[in-house]
Enzyme design. Structure first.
Site, PDB file in Angstrom:
ATOM      1  N   ASP A  60       6.899   0.847  -3.361  1.00  0.00           N
ATOM      2  CA  ASP A  60       6.704   0.464  -1.958  1.00  0.00           C
ATOM      3  C   ASP A  60       7.588   1.271  -1.016  1.00  0.00           C
ATOM      4  OD1 ASP A  60       4.769  -1.566  -2.526  1.00  0.00           O
ATOM      5  OD2 ASP A  60       6.401  -2.780  -3.318  1.00  0.00           O
ATOM      6  N   ASP A  67      10.530   4.422  -7.243  1.00  0.00           N
ATOM      7  CA  ASP A  67      10.089   3.167  -6.633  1.00  0.00           C
ATOM      8  C   ASP A  67       8.689   3.346  -6.036  1.00  0.00           C
ATOM      9  OD1 ASP A  67      10.216   0.637  -5.336  1.00  0.00           O
ATOM     10  OD2 ASP A  67      11.014   1.586  -3.512  1.00  0.00           O
TER      11      ASP A  67
END
Lengths: 183, 183
Positions: A11, A9
């Protein structure tokens, strides 16, 4: 044996997105909220409705995701993992469509050693076909069909989950090193 | 029983990208190439090196992918399929990063009934976790881990492949209807 794949991922895992969100809010509304004040996801409740709208607009503006700081040790650890695993970058970009090009250019700048044909800009991570997913969102780890690894932040630290948990990138490396030793 | 998922490619499957590429080339270089002249992927060989560079630049420019025509019957068939399957849109956008936002807005305009959290902007489609993939690129179908369905175009019509083949969206619908009847 085919190499296993790790989806990562962006963020709060590779990029310190919240740091910029907090700075933007403090600047826009003349506040002085500290990161430590908003443990457990209380941040958005500190803002009134108009401020929420204005801040969301700022986050959606082209360029917002282009100059985020990289999370500590993410670059050397991902580089080391890329020697043993196929690295996919799986980011939920569909809620912020203006972020696509910024996120792409940010990855190209900070992780030039990654193969961009393995970048995945998506929404729900059940669509990602990988062996592992490192993510800070429990809901995404639950939707993912491989093995989820929760990257701890001040927002998810109190959530109940059965996923493997890591506090930082050093622990990510230790986890995957331990897997390779035990094989 | 959980609904099965169908991932669908965009260029030449949902969107008539080549029609615009051909028109752009004809306009830029004062040519009159017809689609029928370039069966079997001869198109790029008709251009000289400078023309290839200029055409690629035009394709990369913001806006190019925003006004493509929709392939015949794609909208009603995808709508009907969406009643029985989860529909993912899986497009290889990483080679043309400026296309991200155009592709997103194009999908929102023409396929407003689709869930954008199932849009996947990627490169190699081995990263897509779906039961079926409808794509015009044999290489992508080969990389995909589910069942591939080749959407025939003038470019892939002579390629050898063991994938199921369909000539148009009506045949896509017939194929999936036949699967549901035989279950």
């Amino acid at each position: 044996m085919e190499r296993k794949s790790i989806a990562i991922d962006m963020d709060e895992v590779l990029a310190d997105t919240f740091k910029k969100i907090l700075k933007t809010a403090n600047d826009l509304f003349n506040l002085s909220i500290d990161k430590e004040d908003v443990r457990g996801n209380k941040f958005w409740n500190l803002l009134n409705e108009e401020q929420v709208v204005e801040l969301r607009k700022a986050i959606n503006a082209p360029g917002f995701f282009r100059d985020l700081e990289v999370i500590d040790s993410a670059i050397p650890v991902v580089k080391e993992l890329s020697e043993h695993y196929d690295i996919y970058i799986a980011t939920a970009a569909m809620e912020v469509p203006n972020s696509f090009i910024d996120k792409y250019n940010w990855l190209k700048e900070h992780f030039p050693f990654l193969n961009s044909s393995y970048f995945i800009f998506c929404g729900n991570k059940k669509v990602v076909n990988a062996d592992y997913l490192i993510d800070d969102t429990v809901k995404q780890l639950d939707a993912f069909t491989g093995e989820g690894i929760l990257f701890k932040t001040i927002f998810n630290e109190n959530l109940q989950t059965n996923h493997v948990q890591v506090d930082n990138w050093k622990e990510v490396l230790e986890y995957f090193n331990s897997l390779r030793i035990s094989v």
